[in-house]
Scaffold this motif. Structure first.
Motif, PDB file in Angstrom:
ATOM      1  N   SER A 154      37.616  39.439  81.859  1.00 59.48           N
ATOM      2  CA  SER A 154      38.526  40.388  82.627  1.00 59.48           C
ATOM      3  C   SER A 154      39.455  40.386  80.968  1.00 59.48           C
ATOM      4  N   PRO A 155      40.117  41.694  81.498  1.00 57.13           N
ATOM      5  CA  PRO A 155      40.682  42.410  80.057  1.00 57.13           C
ATOM      6  C   PRO A 155      41.508  41.342  79.199  1.00 57.13           C
ATOM      7  N   ARG A 156      40.837  41.575  77.664  1.00 58.66           N
ATOM      8  CA  ARG A 156      42.484  40.548  77.178  1.00 58.66           C
ATOM      9  C   ARG A 156      43.811  41.881  76.464  1.00 58.66           C
ATOM     10  N   ALA A 157      44.696  41.143  77.147  1.00 55.41           N
ATOM     11  CA  ALA A 157      45.900  42.783  76.507  1.00 55.41           C
ATOM     12  C   ALA A 157      46.220  41.927  74.325  1.00 55.41           C
ATOM     13  N   VAL A 158      45.937  42.870  73.833  1.00 55.75           N
ATOM     14  CA  VAL A 158      46.382  42.562  72.419  1.00 55.75           C
ATOM     15  C   VAL A 158      48.220  43.880  72.364  1.00 55.75           C
ATOM     16  N   GLN A 159      48.839  43.212  71.187  1.00 55.68           N
ATOM     17  CA  GLN A 159      49.413  44.121  71.117  1.00 55.68           C
ATOM     18  C   GLN A 159      49.765  45.584  69.584  1.00 55.68           C
ATOM     19  N   LEU A 169      47.795  46.844  74.741  1.00 51.41           N
ATOM     20  CA  LEU A 169      46.892  47.328  74.789  1.00 51.41           C
ATOM     21  C   LEU A 169      45.295  46.460  75.396  1.00 51.41           C
ATOM     22  N   PRO A 170      44.772  46.839  76.711  1.00 50.40           N
ATOM     23  CA  PRO A 170      43.987  46.171  76.953  1.00 50.40           C
ATOM     24  C   PRO A 170      42.350  46.489  76.074  1.00 50.40           C
ATOM     25  N   ILE A 171      41.935  45.534  75.893  1.00 48.14           N
ATOM     26  CA  ILE A 171      40.192  45.337  75.622  1.00 48.14           C
ATOM     27  C   ILE A 171      39.645  45.248  76.294  1.00 48.14           C
ATOM     28  N   TYR A 172      38.098  46.373  77.025  1.00 48.81           N
ATOM     29  CA  TYR A 172      37.156  45.431  78.199  1.00 48.81           C
ATOM     30  C   TYR A 172      36.069  44.512  77.540  1.00 48.81           C
ATOM     31  N   GLY A 173      35.689  44.792  76.092  1.00 45.47           N
ATOM     32  CA  GLY A 173      34.533  44.411  75.590  1.00 45.47           C
ATOM     33  C   GLY A 173      34.955  43.022  74.965  1.00 45.47           C
ATOM     34  N   PRO A 174      33.889  42.153  74.009  1.00 45.24           N
ATOM     35  CA  PRO A 174      34.167  41.033  73.140  1.00 45.24           C
ATOM     36  C   PRO A 174      35.833  41.465  72.537  1.00 45.24           C
ATOM     37  N   LEU A 175      35.811  40.229  71.897  1.00 45.16           N
ATOM     38  CA  LEU A 175      37.146  40.238  70.477  1.00 45.16           C
ATOM     39  C   LEU A 175      36.569  40.310  69.407  1.00 45.16           C
ATOM     40  N   ARG A 176      37.124  39.781  68.687  1.00 45.00           N
ATOM     41  CA  ARG A 176      36.554  39.423  67.163  1.00 45.00           C
ATOM     42  C   ARG A 176      38.099  38.655  67.074  1.00 45.00           C
ATOM     43  N   GLU A 191      46.300  40.953  56.668  1.00 47.07           N
ATOM     44  CA  GLU A 191      47.396  41.296  57.308  1.00 47.07           C
ATOM     45  C   GLU A 191      47.679  41.298  59.039  1.00 47.07           C
ATOM     46  N   PRO A 192      48.344  40.941  60.044  1.00 44.82           N
ATOM     47  CA  PRO A 192      47.539  41.323  61.422  1.00 44.82           C
ATOM     48  C   PRO A 192      48.175  42.773  62.032  1.00 44.82           C
ATOM     49  N   ILE A 193      47.563  43.777  62.145  1.00 41.04           N
ATOM     50  CA  ILE A 193      48.080  44.735  63.255  1.00 41.04           C
ATOM     51  C   ILE A 193      48.086  44.812  64.664  1.00 41.04           C
ATOM     52  N   LEU A 194      47.007  43.875  65.264  1.00 40.30           N
ATOM     53  CA  LEU A 194      46.582  43.190  66.619  1.00 40.30           C
ATOM     54  C   LEU A 194      47.247  41.875  66.940  1.00 40.30           C
ATOM     55  N   ALA A 195      47.934  41.885  67.771  1.00 43.39           N
ATOM     56  CA  ALA A 195      47.388  40.277  67.711  1.00 43.39           C
ATOM     57  C   ALA A 195      47.835  40.039  69.201  1.00 43.39           C
ATOM     58  N   SER A 196      48.218  38.169  69.028  1.00 42.82           N
ATOM     59  CA  SER A 196      48.664  37.846  71.445  1.00 42.82           C
ATOM     60  C   SER A 196      48.269  37.059  71.322  1.00 42.82           C
ATOM     61  N   SER A 197      48.867  35.740  71.763  1.00 43.57           N
ATOM     62  CA  SER A 197      49.442  34.670  72.009  1.00 43.57           C
ATOM     63  C   SER A 197      48.138  33.705  71.333  1.00 43.57           C
ATOM     64  N   TRP A 214      43.296  40.020  66.541  1.00 43.43           N
ATOM     65  CA  TRP A 214      42.650  40.736  66.989  1.00 43.43           C
ATOM     66  C   TRP A 214      42.201  41.883  65.886  1.00 43.43           C
ATOM     67  N   ALA A 215      43.157  42.254  64.874  1.00 41.87           N
ATOM     68  CA  ALA A 215      43.058  43.210  64.076  1.00 41.87           C
ATOM     69  C   ALA A 215      43.755  42.871  62.615  1.00 41.87           C
ATOM     70  N   VAL A 216      43.026  43.245  61.632  1.00 38.06           N
ATOM     71  CA  VAL A 216      43.804  42.876  60.225  1.00 38.06           C
ATOM     72  C   VAL A 216      44.061  44.713  58.944  1.00 38.06           C
ATOM     73  N   ARG A 217      44.956  43.807  58.141  1.00 36.56           N
ATOM     74  CA  ARG A 217      45.283  45.491  57.065  1.00 36.56           C
ATOM     75  C   ARG A 217      45.087  44.542  56.121  1.00 36.56           C
ATOM     76  N   LYS A 218      43.973  44.549  54.375  1.00 35.32           N
ATOM     77  CA  LYS A 218      44.484  44.148  53.321  1.00 35.32           C
ATOM     78  C   LYS A 218      44.151  45.582  51.857  1.00 35.32           C
ATOM     79  N   MET A 219      44.746  45.273  51.961  1.00 40.82           N
ATOM     80  CA  MET A 219      44.919  46.581  50.508  1.00 40.82           C
ATOM     81  C   MET A 219      44.132  45.941  48.995  1.00 40.82           C
ATOM     82  N   ASP A 220      44.328  46.679  48.597  1.00 41.97           N
ATOM     83  CA  ASP A 220      44.229  46.540  47.321  1.00 41.97           C
ATOM     84  C   ASP A 220      44.474  47.584  46.386  1.00 41.97           C
ATOM     85  N   GLU A 221      44.018  47.355  44.421  1.00 34.97           N
ATOM     86  CA  GLU A 221      44.587  48.880  44.070  1.00 34.97           C
ATOM     87  C   GLU A 221      43.492  50.235  44.556  1.00 34.97           C
TER      88      GLU A 221
END
Length: 528
Positions: A70-75, A81-88, A96-102, A106-113
């Motif tokens: 079943s879809p997994r809802a992320v924030q 936001l429902p994701i219908y396929g596999p999630l990593r 830094e988390p940019i998409l998460a659930s309880s 499920w998505a991150v941001r990483k910055m360098d110079e």
């Protein structure tokens, strides 16, 4: 200019993605630099220099988790936001988390110079493919899933502070389009004698209305109107009283100059074949569209459009062409578009309608819910078609008020409609309404609700247009071409059609959702 790296087989989906999110892009060429890199599928590209912004969709890894049937809802910025396929899943060390659930990130941001890197743990193109073909299940109807995927991609670019531009899915100075449509399943009560439709009407107009009145779901005036209509039924059937189901004039009054589209059934007493739903024989209409020619000419003179409400057009190119010509015979003009009766459709239907020469279809919607079946309010081109566009349908009267489906009263129905309308107001596109021909007559009495909804929409800087005109506007938007430097090389009709350009200037990196607003200007071609 966004550089896209994907598998060759995914290029058509990428092209469609960037017709929905209309911003300059090019496919990756080995050895060529990419200031903004979008990696959707295929092997990771080899670049001569690191990009300023890198966005990678990567649903697979050794530590995959969170996969479910079943879809997994992320924030995402307050949206579900429902994701219908596999999630990593990602760990805190990944960024830094940019998409998460309880239960995960499920998505991150990483910055360098040098690089602002966004890693999203799902397959964007697979999500896009599902939404534009099968659509999303009824329980997720209220969520504009595809539009949220585009918003997430846009917010990554904005947060990285890179410069880009976009042609929004609305004219300059307009919040969005509104498309008013009517499926003409019934034309005259007298056509039906004492069949199941008439008997059902009488039951709902009498016993059903009393029950609704006792529950305070309808006012006394509706109860009185319904009882009076039931009492007049013998006179209507005998041709001695005005037929209450023929409502062209009532719609012209309610819409008060706003153009609308009427979808007409081509043949009497034909249910169509391979319907695959209960009581398929009841799909047959009992009116002859040729007998309605005077009414059709009247609404056309008022600026409205006549389309096909197809029977077998969804599965048979020859039937599609025949049904189209039948409507042309009745209305005096070959219809540009189609909506299938009972929303019959399958995976091959877009290609069938495309080969039959239709400019647009408007079948993509729900019989039992309001919302976004394809996850979007933007007119799109279905896969495996050449020219056909889909004008998605969002709000249907019978889904809201029929006791078999949502069974809402007026206040509840408005509460269901407004979040859908609010999304289209905020993000552009088209809000498509379906109000059946007899819905403004007793015993449905949905004219006042419809008029109230139109008044709310009219106060929102909306543009009301027929489905054909809206499809034509989006076809013109799709024709806008960008050069390698992002300049507009072709914007035919930009001045008259009101296309706009949003410019997102280069700037400092920001948190997600905190970038400054873009500058909007009328779109003019950069060349003659």
């Amino acid at each position: 200019m966004i550089t896209v790296c994907c598998a060759d087989a995914d290029r058509p989906l990428v092209n469609e993605l960037f017709e929905l999110f209309k911003t300059p892009f090019r496919f990756h060429t080995p050895g060529k630099e990419a200031r903004i890199l979008l990696h959707c599928s295929g092997p990771a590209p080899e670049l001569p220099a690191l990009p300023t912004c890198a966005i990678t969709y990567s649903p697979t890894a050794q530590d995959d988790s969170g996969q479910s049937s079943s879809p997994r809802a992320v924030q995402f910025l307050g949206h579900e936001l429902p994701i219908y396929g596999p999630l990593r899943a990602f760990s805190p060390q990944d960024g830094e988390p940019i998409l998460a659930s309880s239960d995960g990130v499920w998505a991150v941001r990483k910055m360098d110079e040098k690089t602002d890197a966004f890693r999203l743990g799902y397959d964007l193109l697979s999500e896009l493919r599902l939404l534009l073909t099968d659509g999303q299940p009824q329980e997720w109807a209220p969520v504009p899933t595809l539009d949220l995927h585009i918003a997430l991609l846009r917010e990554c670019l904005r947060a990285a502070g890179v410069e880009f531009c976009e042609v929004p899915p609305r004219p300059h100075g307009v919040s969005h389009f509104v498309c008013l449509t009517h499926d003409v399943d019934f034309a005259h009560l007298r056509d039906h004698g004492l069949d199941h439709s008439t008997l059902g009407f009488l039951q709902r107009a009498t016993v059903g209305s009393v029950r609704k009145w006792l529950r305070r779901d309808i006012p006394t005036r509706y109860l009185a109107a319904n009882l009076l209509a039931a009492a007049k039924t013998p006179l209507i059937l005998a041709g001695l009283a005005r037929d209450i189901w023929l409502c062209f004039d009532e719609y012209l009054r309610l819409e008060d100059g706003r153009p609308s589209t009427y979808f007409m059934i081509p043949y009497k007493d034909r249910p169509g074949e391979n319907v695959g739903l209960d009581h398929p024989e009841r799909r047959a209409a009992l009116y002859d569209v040729l007998s309605l020619a005077p009414e059709l000419h009247k609404v056309r003179e008022a600026g409205c459009e006549i389309g096909l409400h197809g029977l077998d057009a969804w599965r048979d190119p020859a039937a599609a062409q025949d049904e189209r010509q039948r409507i042309a015979q009745a209305s005096g003009e070959t219809p540009a578009g189609v909506r299938m009766h009972w929303l019959c459709f399958d995976e091959g239907s877009p290609a069938v309608l495309d080969r039959a020469g239709f400019a647009y279809d408007s079948t993509c919607g729900y019989n039992d819910a309001v919302g976004f079946r394809a996850g979007t309010a933007i007119v799109f081109r279905p896969p495996k078609t050449e020219t056909l566009l889909e004008v998605p349908m969002h709000i249907q009267d019978m889904a809201l008020f029929n006791s078999k489906y949502m069974d809402r009263n007026a206040a509840q129905a408005m509460d269901d409609c407004m979040p859908v309308a609010d999304h289209v107001l905020a993000h552009g596109g088209v809000l498509t309404l379906l109000w059946h021909m007899r819905s403004v007559a007793p015993e449905r009495n949905l004219g006042e609700f419809y008029q109230e909804l139109l008044q709310i929409l009219s106060e929102r800087a909306t543009r009301f247009a027929t489905a054909a005109d809206i499809a034509a506007w989006f076809r013109g938007r799709r024709g806008i071409i960008f050069g390698d430097d992002g300049a507009v090389l072709l914007a035919e009709g930009a001045a008259t059609q009101g296309y706009a350009l949003l410019r997102y200037p280069a700037g400092a990196r920001t948190a997600m959702g905190q970038a400054p607003a873009p500058r909007e200007t009328p779109l003019q071609s950069d060349v003659d």
